[in-house]
Design a protein around this motif. Structure first.
Motif, PDB file in Angstrom:
ATOM      1  N   LEU A 153      13.938 -14.787 -11.668  1.00 45.37           N
ATOM      2  CA  LEU A 153      13.949 -13.537 -10.908  1.00 45.37           C
ATOM      3  C   LEU A 153      14.106 -13.856  -9.416  1.00 45.37           C
ATOM      4  O   LEU A 153      13.589 -14.860  -8.940  1.00 45.37           O
ATOM      5  CB  LEU A 153      12.646 -12.764 -11.115  1.00 45.37           C
ATOM      6  CG  LEU A 153      12.355 -12.290 -12.539  1.00 45.37           C
ATOM      7  CD1 LEU A 153      10.990 -11.628 -12.611  1.00 45.37           C
ATOM      8  CD2 LEU A 153      13.415 -11.336 -13.041  1.00 45.37           C
ATOM      9  N   SER A 154      14.805 -12.973  -8.699  1.00 45.16           N
ATOM     10  CA  SER A 154      14.967 -13.171  -7.263  1.00 45.16           C
ATOM     11  C   SER A 154      13.647 -12.854  -6.560  1.00 45.16           C
ATOM     12  O   SER A 154      12.738 -12.281  -7.161  1.00 45.16           O
ATOM     13  CB  SER A 154      16.061 -12.265  -6.734  1.00 45.16           C
ATOM     14  OG  SER A 154      15.626 -10.922  -6.821  1.00 45.16           O
ATOM     15  N   GLN A 155      13.594 -13.207  -5.280  1.00 44.83           N
ATOM     16  CA  GLN A 155      12.416 -12.885  -4.468  1.00 44.83           C
ATOM     17  C   GLN A 155      12.125 -11.385  -4.527  1.00 44.83           C
ATOM     18  O   GLN A 155      10.984 -10.956  -4.714  1.00 44.83           O
ATOM     19  CB  GLN A 155      12.705 -13.310  -3.014  1.00 44.83           C
ATOM     20  CG  GLN A 155      11.655 -12.915  -2.004  1.00 44.83           C
ATOM     21  CD  GLN A 155      10.534 -13.943  -1.927  1.00 44.83           C
ATOM     22  OE1 GLN A 155      10.701 -15.078  -2.358  1.00 44.83           O
ATOM     23  NE2 GLN A 155       9.394 -13.542  -1.400  1.00 44.83           N
ATOM     24  N   PHE A 156      13.183 -10.584  -4.383  1.00 45.51           N
ATOM     25  CA  PHE A 156      13.022  -9.131  -4.347  1.00 45.51           C
ATOM     26  C   PHE A 156      12.546  -8.594  -5.702  1.00 45.51           C
ATOM     27  O   PHE A 156      11.629  -7.779  -5.770  1.00 45.51           O
ATOM     28  CB  PHE A 156      14.360  -8.481  -3.954  1.00 45.51           C
ATOM     29  CG  PHE A 156      14.294  -6.978  -3.884  1.00 45.51           C
ATOM     30  CD1 PHE A 156      13.664  -6.349  -2.817  1.00 45.51           C
ATOM     31  CD2 PHE A 156      14.841  -6.193  -4.892  1.00 45.51           C
ATOM     32  CE1 PHE A 156      13.593  -4.971  -2.751  1.00 45.51           C
ATOM     33  CE2 PHE A 156      14.772  -4.817  -4.837  1.00 45.51           C
ATOM     34  CZ  PHE A 156      14.148  -4.204  -3.769  1.00 45.51           C
ATOM     35  N   GLN A 157      13.168  -9.072  -6.786  1.00 51.63           N
ATOM     36  CA  GLN A 157      12.751  -8.634  -8.133  1.00 51.63           C
ATOM     37  C   GLN A 157      11.305  -9.029  -8.402  1.00 51.63           C
ATOM     38  O   GLN A 157      10.538  -8.248  -8.976  1.00 51.63           O
ATOM     39  CB  GLN A 157      13.668  -9.257  -9.195  1.00 51.63           C
ATOM     40  CG  GLN A 157      15.063  -8.667  -9.219  1.00 51.63           C
ATOM     41  CD  GLN A 157      16.021  -9.501 -10.050  1.00 51.63           C
ATOM     42  OE1 GLN A 157      15.911 -10.722 -10.142  1.00 51.63           O
ATOM     43  NE2 GLN A 157      16.994  -8.824 -10.673  1.00 51.63           N
ATOM     44  N   SER A 158      10.922 -10.223  -7.983  1.00 54.90           N
ATOM     45  CA  SER A 158       9.550 -10.683  -8.218  1.00 54.90           C
ATOM     46  C   SER A 158       8.561  -9.814  -7.459  1.00 54.90           C
ATOM     47  O   SER A 158       7.507  -9.453  -7.968  1.00 54.90           O
ATOM     48  CB  SER A 158       9.381 -12.136  -7.756  1.00 54.90           C
ATOM     49  OG  SER A 158      10.401 -12.935  -8.300  1.00 54.90           O
ATOM     50  N   MET A 159       8.942  -9.485  -6.223  1.00 53.90           N
ATOM     51  CA  MET A 159       8.100  -8.621  -5.401  1.00 53.90           C
ATOM     52  C   MET A 159       7.900  -7.273  -6.101  1.00 53.90           C
ATOM     53  O   MET A 159       6.795  -6.774  -6.243  1.00 53.90           O
ATOM     54  CB  MET A 159       8.840  -8.402  -4.079  1.00 53.90           C
ATOM     55  CG  MET A 159       8.106  -8.532  -2.801  1.00 53.90           C
ATOM     56  SD  MET A 159       6.604  -9.368  -2.833  1.00 53.90           S
ATOM     57  CE  MET A 159       6.039  -9.427  -1.264  1.00 53.90           C
ATOM     58  N   ARG A 160       9.023  -6.693  -6.527  1.00 51.68           N
ATOM     59  CA  ARG A 160       9.010  -5.332  -7.059  1.00 51.68           C
ATOM     60  C   ARG A 160       8.306  -5.258  -8.419  1.00 51.68           C
ATOM     61  O   ARG A 160       7.528  -4.336  -8.672  1.00 51.68           O
ATOM     62  CB  ARG A 160      10.464  -4.844  -7.205  1.00 51.68           C
ATOM     63  CG  ARG A 160      10.624  -3.411  -7.661  1.00 51.68           C
ATOM     64  CD  ARG A 160      12.070  -2.967  -7.504  1.00 51.68           C
ATOM     65  NE  ARG A 160      13.002  -3.800  -8.250  1.00 51.68           N
ATOM     66  CZ  ARG A 160      13.331  -3.574  -9.524  1.00 51.68           C
ATOM     67  NH1 ARG A 160      12.821  -2.562 -10.179  1.00 51.68           N
ATOM     68  NH2 ARG A 160      14.188  -4.376 -10.146  1.00 51.68           N
ATOM     69  N   LEU A 161       8.550  -6.244  -9.277  1.00 54.23           N
ATOM     70  CA  LEU A 161       8.058  -6.142 -10.653  1.00 54.23           C
ATOM     71  C   LEU A 161       6.696  -6.812 -10.858  1.00 54.23           C
ATOM     72  O   LEU A 161       5.956  -6.443 -11.752  1.00 54.23           O
ATOM     73  CB  LEU A 161       9.069  -6.782 -11.615  1.00 54.23           C
ATOM     74  CG  LEU A 161      10.433  -6.097 -11.679  1.00 54.23           C
ATOM     75  CD1 LEU A 161      11.425  -6.943 -12.448  1.00 54.23           C
ATOM     76  CD2 LEU A 161      10.295  -4.721 -12.320  1.00 54.23           C
ATOM     77  N   VAL A 162       6.396  -7.809 -10.034  1.00 54.81           N
ATOM     78  CA  VAL A 162       5.192  -8.602 -10.299  1.00 54.81           C
ATOM     79  C   VAL A 162       4.151  -8.471  -9.183  1.00 54.81           C
ATOM     80  O   VAL A 162       2.995  -8.172  -9.445  1.00 54.81           O
ATOM     81  CB  VAL A 162       5.567 -10.094 -10.510  1.00 54.81           C
ATOM     82  CG1 VAL A 162       4.318 -10.944 -10.673  1.00 54.81           C
ATOM     83  CG2 VAL A 162       6.475 -10.231 -11.726  1.00 54.81           C
ATOM     84  N   ILE A 163       4.558  -8.661  -7.954  1.00 53.07           N
ATOM     85  CA  ILE A 163       3.572  -8.728  -6.864  1.00 53.07           C
ATOM     86  C   ILE A 163       3.092  -7.329  -6.459  1.00 53.07           C
ATOM     87  O   ILE A 163       1.893  -7.056  -6.439  1.00 53.07           O
ATOM     88  CB  ILE A 163       4.139  -9.478  -5.639  1.00 53.07           C
ATOM     89  CG1 ILE A 163       4.670 -10.847  -6.051  1.00 53.07           C
ATOM     90  CG2 ILE A 163       3.069  -9.601  -4.551  1.00 53.07           C
ATOM     91  CD1 ILE A 163       3.654 -11.781  -6.656  1.00 53.07           C
ATOM     92  N   LEU A 164       4.033  -6.434  -6.136  1.00 52.44           N
ATOM     93  CA  LEU A 164       3.623  -5.134  -5.601  1.00 52.44           C
ATOM     94  C   LEU A 164       2.770  -4.317  -6.579  1.00 52.44           C
ATOM     95  O   LEU A 164       1.780  -3.721  -6.163  1.00 52.44           O
ATOM     96  CB  LEU A 164       4.842  -4.340  -5.121  1.00 52.44           C
ATOM     97  CG  LEU A 164       5.490  -4.897  -3.852  1.00 52.44           C
ATOM     98  CD1 LEU A 164       6.686  -4.040  -3.425  1.00 52.44           C
ATOM     99  CD2 LEU A 164       4.489  -5.004  -2.713  1.00 52.44           C
TER     100      LEU A 164
END
Ligand SMILES: Nc1ncnc2c1ncn2[C@@H]1O[C@H](COP(=O)(O)OP(=O)(O)OP(=O)(O)O)[C@@H](O)[C@H]1O
Ligand SMILES: [Mg+2]
Lengths: 246, 249
Positions: A153-164
């Motif tokens: 996953l890209s940085q953005f996808q990881s942020m959106r789906l996992v971190i946020l």
């Protein structure tokens, strides 16, 4: 002695009496609208702050130093100057260039004052909410980002789906506290003639010549809104933390 | 050499420094891995095993040196690392399952998001894999309801769902209660038997000896010795290897 004074508070309705609320029958409705105005103003300001704050928080956590600095400067500027100054600069500076069309929101809120006011409060609040988000994101275990990235996953996808999604939970109580702060801070908007609680109190004082009573009522209203709410948030927060351990 | 097509992974002269060179975690390491090989990396704490493993999918950015994956240099500019990471599975010591997602969502999230599979296909794959590791009844549970051993088996399945060409394991059993180590090692043994290329950092010497084709012993950021399990465990050439083996066996 004391007793005489105490009774005089209620009998002698002098204009400087702390508990002279004799304006209420006539101005009760204005007070209620003032409360509504304050609540709408503070909730909308914080909601409007969420997206810019998210952007600021991600910039603050960026690998790029220039990006980090821009966000850091914004946050520092808004946190280190009084909100009253910010309000004046934005109202007389920015909104002398931009003309807001005049219309009524909910039938009693004048757009030409409300929109500049909300803009100033939201810009101010976004600096605080950005720090809330940053802390919320940092509180998510770093292994979560690594696991997401290792799957491709890209940085953005990881942020959106996992971190946020995990950060949101950490952040909700602090965000609710920010609304409470805004309820109090939004009183500066009286200087623009926005008909929130403080402006209403001032207006009543002016037209009835009762000098202290309206402000005592304003203080009482602020307290009744903010204190119980902050206690409830505290309880929810404690319960959430207990839930996390298992 | 990196361009040798025999090797699925090839590491050349890898250096990793931290804190501007104050800590040298990897000191000119080279390593070749053939398709289907199982490599175990052993060594004392702080010797650079994790750094080596995490460099392979660029979770750590090398200070210098090259990392080839299928002949492509991952460290060169313009490489889409996300694309290559899809083919390099990784399993962590602390599982790192996503706590806000069910077991099934943990497994299907990456394949669906990266459009590798449709939601339906990926669910079917996930359920098949769960069946194989004996956890199909946990598909709709959240990770915090599971034991450590179950979590790690799910983490392995999550990586496998991307159909990787190589699997990296960083001490996959170190955070587990002793009675759960076996169930995870069994899954890994099965994978190895099916021909998966695996690089495993481990303290489980029994597993390394039984399953690995090659053992790599690291110390102070260097690869000190490499060889077959028999050679490393019974006939180590280097004194440091000998000391380490004597201590852990
Ligand atoms: N982010 C970091 N910043 C600074 N130093 C680091 C960092 N990560 C690792 N190191 C250092 O690099 C060296 C190698 O660490 P590494 O984690 O690779 O060792 P290891 O062999 O995996 O040890 P262990 O068996 O304890 O997991 C150690 O000296 C460690 O302190
Ligand atoms: Mg390690």
């Amino acid at each position: 002695m004391f007793w005489d004074w105490w009774q005089s508070l209620f009998v002698d309705m002098s204009s400087a009496n702390f508990f002279n609320f004799s304006f209420l029958p006539r101005y009760g409705y204005a007070v209620i609208q003032g409360v509504e105005y304050t609540l709408i103003l503070s909730v909308i300001s914080v909601l409007m702050a969420v997206l810019p704050a998210l952007l600021l928080a991600t910039m603050r956590l960026s690998k790029n130093k220039a990006v980090r600095c821009i966000s850091g400067a914004y946050i520092a500027a808004f946190r280190s100057t009084p909100i009253l100054v910010q309000l004046m600069i934005i109202y007389y500076g920015v909104f002398s260039i931009i003309t807001v069309p005049k219309f009524m929101i909910f039938g009693f809120i004048d757009s030409t004052r409300f929109i500049p006011g909300v803009t100033a409060l939201a810009l101010n609040s976004s600096a605080y909410v950005a720090e809330i988000f940053r802390a919320g994101i940092l509180a998510v275990d770093s292994g979560q980002m690594e696991a997401a990235r290792s799957l491709g996953l890209s940085q953005f996808q990881s942020m959106r789906l996992v971190i946020l999604p995990q950060a949101v939970k950490n952040v909700l109580p602090a965000l609710a506290n920010e609304v409470i702060t805004m309820v109090k801070e939004s009183s500066v908007c009286m200087v623009l003639g926005m008909a929130e609680i403080m402006f209403t109190a001032q207006t009543i004082g002016g037209s009835t010549m009762i000098s202290i009573g309206p402000y005592m009522l304003a203080a009482f209203i602020y307290f009744v809104i903010t204190y119980p709410t902050s206690k409830v948030i505290e309880r929810i927060e404690r319960r959430m933390r207990r839930g996390d351990k298992h | 050499m990196g361009t040798n097509t025999d090797y699925i992974i090839s590491v050349e002269d890898l250096v990793k420094e931290y804190n501007g060179g104050k800590v040298v975690a990897l000191d000119h390491c080279s390593l070749n891995v053939k398709k289907g090989q199982v490599i175990a990396i052993i060594g004392p704490s702080g010797s650079g095993k994790s750094t080596m493993l995490r460099s392979l999918n660029l979770l750590e950015e090398p200070t210098s040196g090259k990392i080839y994956f299928n002949v492509i240099d991952l460290t060169s500019k313009g490489v889409d690392i996300n694309k290559h990471r899809q083919k390099i599975g990784m399993v962590f010591q602390h599982f790192n399952l996503f706590p806000h997602k069910t077991v099934l969502e943990n497994i299907t999230m990456a394949p669906v998001t990266l459009k590798k599979q449709t939601e339906e296909e990926s669910k079917e794959t996930a359920l098949n894999l769960l069946e194989r590791v004996g956890l199909i009844d946990k598909a709709y549970e959240y990770p915090n309801m599971l034991s450590g051993g179950q979590k790690q088996r799910i983490a392995i399945v999550r990586a496998l769902a991307m159909e990787p060409e190589v699997m990296l394991f960083d001490e996959p059993t170190s955070a587990l209660d002793p009675e759960m180590v076996g169930e995870v090692l069994d899954v890994m043994k099965e994978l190895a038997a099916e021909g998966m290329t695996m690089i495993v950092v481990t303290h489980e010497m029994g597993f390394a000896r039984e399953v690995a084709d090659e053992i790599i012993f690291m110390s102070d950021g260097r690869i000190i010795e490499r060889g077959s399990p028999v050679q490393i465990f019974e006939n180590p050439e280097n004194q440091r290897t000998k000391n380490f083996i004597d201590k852990v066996l």
